[in-house]
Every structure is written in C-alpha cells, then in structure tokens.
Motif scaffolding. Sequence first.
Motif, short mmCIF file in Angstrom:
data_model
loop_
_atom_site.label_atom_id
_atom_site.label_comp_id
_atom_site.label_asym_id
_atom_site.label_seq_id
_atom_site.Cartn_x
_atom_site.Cartn_y
_atom_site.Cartn_z
N ALA A 17 0.77 -1.20 0.01
CA ALA A 17 0.07 0.04 -0.09
C ALA A 17 0.69 1.29 0.21
O ALA A 17 0.35 2.28 0.01
CB ALA A 17 -1.00 0.00 1.19
N LEU A 18 2.01 1.20 -0.09
CA LEU A 18 2.93 2.28 0.04
C LEU A 18 3.58 2.80 -1.52
O LEU A 18 3.94 1.81 -2.11
CB LEU A 18 4.19 2.05 1.06
CG LEU A 18 3.88 1.63 2.43
CD1 LEU A 18 5.36 1.23 2.93
CD2 LEU A 18 3.10 2.80 2.98
N ASN A 19 3.40 3.94 -1.56
CA ASN A 19 4.12 4.74 -2.72
C ASN A 19 5.06 5.81 -2.44
O ASN A 19 4.56 6.37 -1.71
CB ASN A 19 2.99 5.03 -3.70
CG ASN A 19 2.08 3.92 -4.08
OD1 ASN A 19 2.43 3.14 -4.91
ND2 ASN A 19 0.78 3.88 -3.65
N TYR A 20 6.11 5.59 -3.06
CA TYR A 20 7.11 6.64 -2.93
C TYR A 20 7.51 7.42 -4.34
O TYR A 20 7.46 6.59 -5.32
CB TYR A 20 8.40 6.29 -2.27
CG TYR A 20 8.39 5.62 -0.84
CD1 TYR A 20 8.01 6.32 0.25
CD2 TYR A 20 7.89 4.19 -0.52
CE1 TYR A 20 7.73 6.00 1.48
CE2 TYR A 20 7.54 3.76 0.79
CZ TYR A 20 7.55 4.54 1.61
OH TYR A 20 7.31 4.00 2.80
N ALA A 21 8.03 8.71 -4.52
CA ALA A 21 8.44 9.06 -5.65
C ALA A 21 9.74 8.19 -6.22
O ALA A 21 10.66 7.84 -5.24
CB ALA A 21 8.98 10.57 -5.54
#
Length: 192
Positions: free
Chosen positions: A7-11
């Motif tokens: 569920a995690l999103n990073y640049a």
Amino acid sequence: MQALIPALNYAPELLLQAQGIRVVFFDVDGVLTDGGLYFSESGETLKRFSTLDGQGLKLLQQAGITPVVITGRDSAPLRLRLKALGITHARFGTEDKRPAAEDFLKELGLSWSQAAAMGDDWPDLPVMQRVAFACAPANGHAQALAIAHHVTAERGGEGAARAFCDLLLVASGHYARLLAHVGLDAHKGASA
C-alpha cells in the motif's frame, strides 16, 4: 482470503536515493521515543517505545539490513527493548556519534555509501551528513530537518522509525516479499 498488496508509494527519485543501504544508524530520544524523559521517584528513567517502530526494526533485520543504535543515554529499559528486538549493534552514552558509526562500519565491512541514518537533533548531524541517505522525524530540530534527504510525516516515537524502515524496505525490494509472508512465518518470533 484477500491478497496483501503493498500500500506504500514513494517518488522514484526517493527510492533511487535509498537503494543500496545495508546499515541504518538510529538515535533513540526523539527518534525511537517521543523525546520525553519520565523519571520515577527513585530517579529511574522511563521511556515509551512504539511497537510500530519495533516491527520496522525487525523487518530491516529480516531483509539483511543491519539496524545500529547510537545514543547519548543509557538505561536498563532501553537495553531491554533492544534485546527484545534482537538488536546487537548499539553504543550507549556517547554524544560523539560519528566515531561510533565509523567503528560499526569497520566492524561490518561497510562504507558510508551503504549507510543511512535517522536523527532528530544536533548530536546526530555528523552521522547524518556522511551517510548516503539521512532521515528525520517530523518533529526533529530544524538543523536535522534541513540536512535530511527525507522527513517522515510521523513524529519520533510515534511511527517515524517504522516509516523510514518501510521506505528502505521498498527501495531495497524486500517489502513485497516480507508482506507476502505475513501470517505464514508466525512461528518465527513474538510481536514487536
């Protein structure tokens, strides 16, 4: 049963900067705790630790990333907490954290380019300046925030270390693998 999907999103730039980390230096007061010091009548120091942070530190170890604690204070509760988390690399009672970090790098056969750090105040700056990836909790001092490559949304002692661990796990490619084993490896140890 519903599949667990990360569920995690990073640049992408942030993930690239956080790749290749093999060791992470953590401060305690203000990072693994809220920075408050509670004293009992007998003068014993009490600290509050987040179980979220504890689970993050355990996951780092499962991913082959070594957590190292370098702190200016020493206390029985801190030593008990680190023992419970299986953290064997720690230096207590030192305000000059850079030489301690260098000792651990030498011991582990690693370099500053493979190191990350999370700190919140001036004693942490010499280590944060040298590592490949520095992080600070949201409530860190302005100088720590200014040199951090990443500042968590979470405050120290309230999941900030876990947020940093999660970022490093995603960047290293271990997050999805570890998530897929949730519930399957329950026999490997107690909760954080």
